[in-house]
Design a protein around this motif. Structure first.
Motif, PDB file in Angstrom:
ATOM      1  N   SER A   1     -75.291 -37.473  31.965  1.00  0.00           N
ATOM      2  CA  SER A   1     -76.267 -38.367  32.587  1.00  0.00           C
ATOM      3  C   SER A   1     -76.148 -38.285  34.104  1.00  0.00           C
ATOM      4  O   SER A   1     -75.067 -38.083  34.640  1.00  0.00           O
ATOM      5  N   THR A   2     -77.262 -38.486  34.772  1.00  0.00           N
ATOM      6  CA  THR A   2     -77.278 -38.466  36.229  1.00  0.00           C
ATOM      7  C   THR A   2     -77.441 -39.890  36.746  1.00  0.00           C
ATOM      8  O   THR A   2     -78.240 -40.667  36.215  1.00  0.00           O
ATOM      9  N   TYR A   3     -76.671 -40.216  37.777  1.00  0.00           N
ATOM     10  CA  TYR A   3     -76.722 -41.541  38.390  1.00  0.00           C
ATOM     11  C   TYR A   3     -77.064 -41.418  39.861  1.00  0.00           C
ATOM     12  O   TYR A   3     -76.613 -40.493  40.538  1.00  0.00           O
ATOM     13  N   ALA A   4     -77.861 -42.362  40.326  1.00  0.00           N
ATOM     14  CA  ALA A   4     -78.172 -42.447  41.748  1.00  0.00           C
ATOM     15  C   ALA A   4     -77.178 -43.422  42.369  1.00  0.00           C
ATOM     16  O   ALA A   4     -76.964 -44.514  41.846  1.00  0.00           O
ATOM     17  N   ILE A   5     -76.553 -43.008  43.458  1.00  0.00           N
ATOM     18  CA  ILE A   5     -75.652 -43.878  44.195  1.00  0.00           C
ATOM     19  C   ILE A   5     -76.463 -44.446  45.357  1.00  0.00           C
ATOM     20  O   ILE A   5     -76.941 -43.695  46.209  1.00  0.00           O
ATOM     21  N   LEU A   6     -76.639 -45.752  45.341  1.00  0.00           N
ATOM     22  CA  LEU A   6     -77.445 -46.409  46.358  1.00  0.00           C
ATOM     23  C   LEU A   6     -76.557 -47.189  47.311  1.00  0.00           C
ATOM     24  O   LEU A   6     -75.581 -47.813  46.902  1.00  0.00           O
TER      25      LEU A   6
ATOM     26  N   LEU B   1     -76.338 -38.290  44.403  1.00  0.00           N
ATOM     27  CA  LEU B   1     -76.603 -38.181  42.975  1.00  0.00           C
ATOM     28  C   LEU B   1     -75.332 -37.653  42.333  1.00  0.00           C
ATOM     29  O   LEU B   1     -74.710 -36.732  42.865  1.00  0.00           O
ATOM     30  N   ILE B   2     -74.944 -38.232  41.206  1.00  0.00           N
ATOM     31  CA  ILE B   2     -73.730 -37.805  40.525  1.00  0.00           C
ATOM     32  C   ILE B   2     -74.047 -37.554  39.061  1.00  0.00           C
ATOM     33  O   ILE B   2     -74.710 -38.371  38.413  1.00  0.00           O
ATOM     34  N   VAL B   3     -73.565 -36.427  38.552  1.00  0.00           N
ATOM     35  CA  VAL B   3     -73.698 -36.102  37.142  1.00  0.00           C
ATOM     36  C   VAL B   3     -72.426 -36.569  36.447  1.00  0.00           C
ATOM     37  O   VAL B   3     -71.322 -36.217  36.860  1.00  0.00           O
ATOM     38  N   SER B   4     -72.597 -37.365  35.409  1.00  0.00           N
ATOM     39  CA  SER B   4     -71.461 -37.916  34.668  1.00  0.00           C
ATOM     40  C   SER B   4     -70.643 -36.796  34.028  1.00  0.00           C
ATOM     41  O   SER B   4     -71.208 -35.822  33.527  1.00  0.00           O
ATOM     42  N   PRO B   5     -69.319 -36.927  34.022  1.00  0.00           N
ATOM     43  CA  PRO B   5     -68.493 -35.906  33.386  1.00  0.00           C
ATOM     44  C   PRO B   5     -68.492 -36.020  31.861  1.00  0.00           C
ATOM     45  O   PRO B   5     -67.963 -35.166  31.181  1.00  0.00           O
TER      46      PRO B   5
ATOM     47  N   ILE C   1     -72.130 -50.362  58.459  1.00  0.00           N
ATOM     48  CA  ILE C   1     -70.964 -51.253  58.368  1.00  0.00           C
ATOM     49  C   ILE C   1     -71.246 -52.299  57.295  1.00  0.00           C
ATOM     50  O   ILE C   1     -72.288 -52.963  57.323  1.00  0.00           O
ATOM     51  N   GLY C   2     -70.303 -52.456  56.382  1.00  0.00           N
ATOM     52  CA  GLY C   2     -70.447 -53.446  55.321  1.00  0.00           C
ATOM     53  C   GLY C   2     -71.364 -53.012  54.200  1.00  0.00           C
ATOM     54  O   GLY C   2     -71.770 -53.832  53.383  1.00  0.00           O
ATOM     55  N   LYS C   3     -71.688 -51.731  54.150  1.00  0.00           N
ATOM     56  CA  LYS C   3     -72.569 -51.293  53.072  1.00  0.00           C
ATOM     57  C   LYS C   3     -71.839 -51.371  51.735  1.00  0.00           C
ATOM     58  O   LYS C   3     -70.619 -51.308  51.659  1.00  0.00           O
ATOM     59  N   HIS C   4     -72.609 -51.519  50.706  1.00  0.00           N
ATOM     60  CA  HIS C   4     -72.115 -51.691  49.346  1.00  0.00           C
ATOM     61  C   HIS C   4     -72.751 -50.579  48.521  1.00  0.00           C
ATOM     62  O   HIS C   4     -73.977 -50.489  48.464  1.00  0.00           O
ATOM     63  N   LEU C   5     -71.943 -49.713  47.911  1.00  0.00           N
ATOM     64  CA  LEU C   5     -72.473 -48.637  47.084  1.00  0.00           C
ATOM     65  C   LEU C   5     -72.531 -49.092  45.635  1.00  0.00           C
ATOM     66  O   LEU C   5     -71.591 -49.713  45.124  1.00  0.00           O
ATOM     67  N   VAL C   6     -73.640 -48.790  44.974  1.00  0.00           N
ATOM     68  CA  VAL C   6     -73.805 -49.109  43.558  1.00  0.00           C
ATOM     69  C   VAL C   6     -74.367 -47.890  42.833  1.00  0.00           C
ATOM     70  O   VAL C   6     -75.039 -47.049  43.446  1.00  0.00           O
ATOM     71  N   ALA C   7     -74.086 -47.811  41.541  1.00  0.00           N
ATOM     72  CA  ALA C   7     -74.599 -46.708  40.723  1.00  0.00           C
ATOM     73  C   ALA C   7     -75.670 -47.243  39.780  1.00  0.00           C
ATOM     74  O   ALA C   7     -75.465 -48.253  39.105  1.00  0.00           O
ATOM     75  N   VAL C   8     -76.811 -46.563  39.762  1.00  0.00           N
ATOM     76  CA  VAL C   8     -77.874 -46.914  38.819  1.00  0.00           C
ATOM     77  C   VAL C   8     -78.311 -45.633  38.109  1.00  0.00           C
ATOM     78  O   VAL C   8     -78.272 -44.554  38.701  1.00  0.00           O
ATOM     79  N   PRO C   9     -78.709 -45.745  36.848  1.00  0.00           N
ATOM     80  CA  PRO C   9     -79.173 -44.542  36.154  1.00  0.00           C
ATOM     81  C   PRO C   9     -80.351 -43.911  36.898  1.00  0.00           C
ATOM     82  O   PRO C   9     -81.292 -44.615  37.301  1.00  0.00           O
ATOM     83  N   PHE C  10     -80.281 -42.620  37.097  1.00  0.00           N
ATOM     84  CA  PHE C  10     -81.336 -41.914  37.825  1.00  0.00           C
ATOM     85  C   PHE C  10     -82.687 -42.112  37.151  1.00  0.00           C
ATOM     86  O   PHE C  10     -83.716 -42.211  37.816  1.00  0.00           O
TER      87      PHE C  10
ATOM     88  N   ALA D   1     -82.194 -32.681  45.445  1.00  0.00           N
ATOM     89  CA  ALA D   1     -81.293 -33.789  45.768  1.00  0.00           C
ATOM     90  C   ALA D   1     -81.034 -33.850  47.267  1.00  0.00           C
ATOM     91  O   ALA D   1     -80.984 -34.938  47.848  1.00  0.00           O
ATOM     92  N   SER D   2     -80.897 -32.702  47.897  1.00  0.00           N
ATOM     93  CA  SER D   2     -80.605 -32.678  49.335  1.00  0.00           C
ATOM     94  C   SER D   2     -81.754 -33.261  50.156  1.00  0.00           C
ATOM     95  O   SER D   2     -81.537 -33.780  51.250  1.00  0.00           O
ATOM     96  N   LYS D   3     -82.961 -33.212  49.639  1.00  0.00           N
ATOM     97  CA  LYS D   3     -84.104 -33.775  50.362  1.00  0.00           C
ATOM     98  C   LYS D   3     -84.270 -35.272  50.092  1.00  0.00           C
ATOM     99  O   LYS D   3     -84.882 -35.981  50.875  1.00  0.00           O
ATOM    100  N   LEU D   4     -83.720 -35.753  48.968  1.00  0.00           N
ATOM    101  CA  LEU D   4     -83.827 -37.165  48.637  1.00  0.00           C
ATOM    102  C   LEU D   4     -82.715 -37.999  49.257  1.00  0.00           C
ATOM    103  O   LEU D   4     -82.896 -39.181  49.518  1.00  0.00           O
TER     104      LEU D   4
END
Length: 132
Positions: free
Chosen positions: A80-85, A71-75, A93-102, A49-52
């Motif tokens: 499930s693991t999700y990628a935060i993009l 990357l976040i592991v669901s509690p 500036i103005g970035k928008h974070l979204v979660a998608v299934p890894f 994950a640290s390299k991605l």
């Protein structure tokens, strides 16, 4: 005077006897470790994950559509693991974070692809915010 010196000793002996008589566990509960074999050679060829983190994310047309922020592991029980993009914005500036299934991501030689996505489709997803 003699009884003043023996009081701490008696207290320590009683405490030790009490602890020895009770079942005590680390962190208050019995610990069970289930042994499971892992192919460590195959695992070592995986992606850390640290390299991605920070890598560009592309779509099928090779357009850059975002950056892998985390990357976040669901509690929940399924873990499930999700990628935060990070999508949109300029220089952070103005970035928008979204979660998608890894599992929706394709990774090949450290190139991350979300085949059917576009910047516009990702920006339309609900914004993800990290819990404090």
């Amino acid at each position: 005077m003699r009884s003043l010196h023996t009081a701490p000793l008696v207290a320590a002996v009683l405490l030790a006897a009490t602890l020895a008589a009770n079942d005590t566990y680390a962190q208050g509960a019995p610990q069970a470790i289930t042994e499971r074999r892992t192919d460590v050679v195959q695992l070592a060829s995986g992606y850390r994950a640290s390299k991605l983190t920070g890598a560009d994310v592309y779509n099928r047309n090779k357009d850059t559509i975002g950056t892998l922020d985390d990357l976040i592991v669901s509690p929940s029980g399924d873990r499930s693991t999700y990628a935060i993009l990070s999508v949109g914005g300029f220089l952070g500036i103005g970035k928008h974070l979204v979660a998608v299934p890894f599992n929706d991501l394709q990774i090949n030689n450290r190139r991350i692809v979300l085949p059917e996505a576009t910047k516009k489709s990702l920006e339309a997803l609900p914004e993800f915010k990290y819990a404090d």
